[in-house]
Motif scaffolding. Structure first.
Motif, short mmCIF file in Angstrom:
data_model
loop_
_atom_site.label_atom_id
_atom_site.label_comp_id
_atom_site.label_asym_id
_atom_site.label_seq_id
_atom_site.Cartn_x
_atom_site.Cartn_y
_atom_site.Cartn_z
N VAL A 3 0.84 -1.19 0.00
CA VAL A 3 0.00 0.00 0.00
C VAL A 3 0.88 1.25 0.00
O VAL A 3 1.80 1.37 0.82
CB VAL A 3 -0.94 0.01 1.22
CG1 VAL A 3 -1.75 1.30 1.27
CG2 VAL A 3 -1.87 -1.20 1.19
N MET A 27 -1.76 0.31 -4.65
CA MET A 27 -0.91 -0.83 -4.32
C MET A 27 0.16 -0.96 -5.41
O MET A 27 -0.16 -1.01 -6.60
CB MET A 27 -1.80 -2.07 -4.27
CG MET A 27 -1.13 -3.33 -3.82
SD MET A 27 -2.39 -4.63 -3.59
CE MET A 27 -2.55 -5.27 -5.25
N VAL A 77 -6.51 0.23 5.43
CA VAL A 77 -5.14 -0.28 5.32
C VAL A 77 -4.19 0.90 5.46
O VAL A 77 -4.56 2.05 5.20
CB VAL A 77 -4.90 -1.01 3.98
CG1 VAL A 77 -5.71 -2.30 3.92
CG2 VAL A 77 -5.24 -0.12 2.79
N ASP A 97 1.48 -1.63 4.31
CA ASP A 97 0.80 -2.93 4.48
C ASP A 97 0.96 -3.77 3.21
O ASP A 97 0.98 -3.24 2.09
CB ASP A 97 -0.70 -2.73 4.75
CG ASP A 97 -1.00 -2.36 6.19
OD1 ASP A 97 -0.08 -2.42 7.02
OD2 ASP A 97 -2.16 -2.00 6.47
N VAL A 103 -0.84 -6.36 0.82
CA VAL A 103 -2.21 -6.75 0.49
C VAL A 103 -2.20 -7.76 -0.65
O VAL A 103 -1.48 -7.60 -1.64
CB VAL A 103 -3.07 -5.52 0.09
CG1 VAL A 103 -4.46 -5.96 -0.35
CG2 VAL A 103 -3.17 -4.54 1.25
N LEU A 121 -10.12 -9.86 1.03
CA LEU A 121 -8.71 -9.46 1.00
C LEU A 121 -7.88 -10.20 2.06
O LEU A 121 -8.39 -10.62 3.10
CB LEU A 121 -8.59 -7.96 1.27
CG LEU A 121 -9.14 -7.00 0.21
CD1 LEU A 121 -9.05 -5.57 0.70
CD2 LEU A 121 -8.37 -7.16 -1.10
N VAL A 163 -4.65 -9.13 4.29
CA VAL A 163 -3.82 -7.97 4.66
C VAL A 163 -2.77 -8.43 5.67
O VAL A 163 -3.12 -8.98 6.73
CB VAL A 163 -4.68 -6.83 5.26
CG1 VAL A 163 -3.79 -5.64 5.62
CG2 VAL A 163 -5.77 -6.41 4.28
N GLN A 180 -9.59 -10.97 6.86
CA GLN A 180 -10.24 -9.89 7.60
C GLN A 180 -11.44 -10.42 8.40
O GLN A 180 -12.12 -11.36 7.95
CB GLN A 180 -10.69 -8.79 6.64
CG GLN A 180 -9.55 -8.25 5.78
CD GLN A 180 -8.41 -7.72 6.63
OE1 GLN A 180 -8.50 -6.65 7.19
NE2 GLN A 180 -7.33 -8.48 6.75
#
Length: 437
Positions: free
Chosen positions: A338, A354, A375, A379, A381, A413, A415, A420
């Motif tokens: 990110v 990203m 985010v 991070d 992803v 997603l 992360v 999540q």
């Protein structure tokens, strides 16, 4: 002979009131869009002319239900609630309970007043007299606005609303207002019942049909505004901007369309600029961020038991954005770091940029996110089986060009190697403008 004369006079008055509504509804057939700011003033002037002629006959007809209905309808052409209109219409339906137009117009007055239950009762009363398109579509609108104890109750109200709007269309397939209200009902159904693509398609089809069959409906600013909201959610940004712009032109006194157009332009400008500049992250820091990007970053996606959002089971192979094709990319995953994020605009989408192993930046738009979800820069992803779209938009001499990945839920997603939790998901709801009566 006297009765025949009275009947003839009332027919003349009815024609005047019908012409008043026609003047309002078909204003842009005789005026240019540049004159839109004058529309309400012009309608008010016409209303005053018709009202003056009604008042000349009032002593002869003030106790007749049909005259009271015509006066109530005349006063109801204005956009706001009218005490005088409510009084006329209430008296009309008491004198003659079978007056369908009376119940419908009285219901519209209660609606303007904010008394939805009284409005619903009026439309129900009209439908008990006869099945008619005006009551059906009014019921469709009221059902969507009535408060509901829970999501299931609201869902049932929306389903009933769609059914009412469908019935109105079936009674007169050439009525653009009915098609428009069916479009709104499908938009509500889309957002309240799982965002199924067929509901979005049916909404857009109904709006298109409204424009096709009825030139007056094609000039409803609400139609263009509501459709633009759906276009924006579906990432049809050029069409959304065009819709907001058209709604603003048709009703310059309504600030929201112009505000939405401006917000979307700013959003697209920010996304394009941040994507091109890779979030303005310095080159050295970016290389450092990307140095630990490897297949191990895929986390759960590298497992042969991984189940993606499409239902496919099996490990996914990491691919840079340059090798991703337009549409769904099955069996692969987009992986990156990110470099920027944008707060959710009108709760439409949480947006972030990203950068992948080739140092290419792609925009990711995540829908149905809780306000607390997001985010951070740096991070890692993973987007399993990404849906990719290339945007090339030109509007009012501004151009925007970028590639994006759409993610319909944060639950899809990975992360920083983790899936999540359920608290990250809140189903998006949007507000749109109901048809002005």
């Amino acid at each position: 002979m006297a009765e025949e004369h009275k009947s003839s006079e009332l027919q003349d008055i009815k024609e005047l009131v019908d012409e008043l509504y026609n003047y309002r509804d078909c204003y842009f057939e005789t005026h240019s869009v540049e004159e839109a700011a004058r529309k309400q003033e012009d309608v008010t002037l016409e209303l005053e002319k018709v009202l003056k002629k009604l008042q000349e006959k009032e002593d002869s007809y003030k106790h007749k239900a049909e005259f009271l209905l015509l006066k109530g309808r005349c006063l109801s052409v204005a956009p706001d609630f009218s005490v005088a209109a409510e009084d006329c219409l209430s008296r009309a339906v008491k004198l003659e309970p079978g007056l369908v137009d009376g119940w419908n117009t009285l219901g519209e007055q209660y609606w303007k007043k904010g008394d939805l239950m009284a409005a619903k009762n009026c439309f129900t009363g009209a439908l008990q007299q006869s099945k008619n398109k005006v009551s059906l579509r009014n019921m469709s609108m009221v059902l969507r606005q009535l408060p509901a104890a829970d999501g299931d109750t609201h869902g049932k109200q929306v389903m009933e609303s769609v059914d009412m709007a469908r019935q109105a269309v079936q009674l007169d397939v050439a009525d653009g207002t009915s098609w428009y209200i069916l479009g709104n009902a499908y938009v509500s159904l889309f957002f309240s019942c799982g965002q199924r693509p067929q509901f979005s398609t049916q909404a857009l089809s109904a709006y298109a049909q409204a424009e096709r069959v009825d030139r007056a409906a094609a000039c409803y600013p609400e139609l263009h505004f509501n459709r633009a909201i759906l276009f924006q959610y579906e990432e049809m940004f050029g069409s959304a901007l065009g819709g907001y712009s058209r709604a603003a032109a048709l009703d310059p006194g309504w600030p929201e369309p112009a505000e939405k157009e401006k917000q979307l332009m700013e959003y697209l400008n920010n996304v394009t600029e941040l994507c091109q500049k890779k979030g303005k992250v310095k080159a050295r820091r970016l290389r450092s961020m990307l140095s630990n990007l490897s297949t191990s970053s895929l986390g759960p996606c590298s497992s042969p038991d991984f189940r993606s959002w499409t239902g496919r089971v099996g490990s996914l192979e990491s691919r840079p954005s340059s090798s991703l094709t337009h549409g769904l990319n099955g069996g692969v995953a987009a992986l990156g770091k990110v470099v920027f994020s944008l707060a959710s605009q009108d709760r439409m989408a949480f947006t972030f940029g990203m950068v992948d192993s080739e140092e290419t930046c792609v925009v990711v738009m995540v829908y149905n996110t809780a306000d607390s979800w997001g985010v951070l820069i740096g991070d890692t992803v993973v987007v399993p089986e990404p849906r990719v779209k290339r945007h090339s938009i030109t509007h009012k001499d501004r151009s925007f060009d970028f590639k994006s990945i759409r993610v319909d839920s944060p639950l899809f997603l990975i992360v920083n190697g983790r899936t999540q939790n359920a608290q990250s998901l809140i189903v998006t709801s949007v507000s749109y403008k109901p048809q002005s009566e």
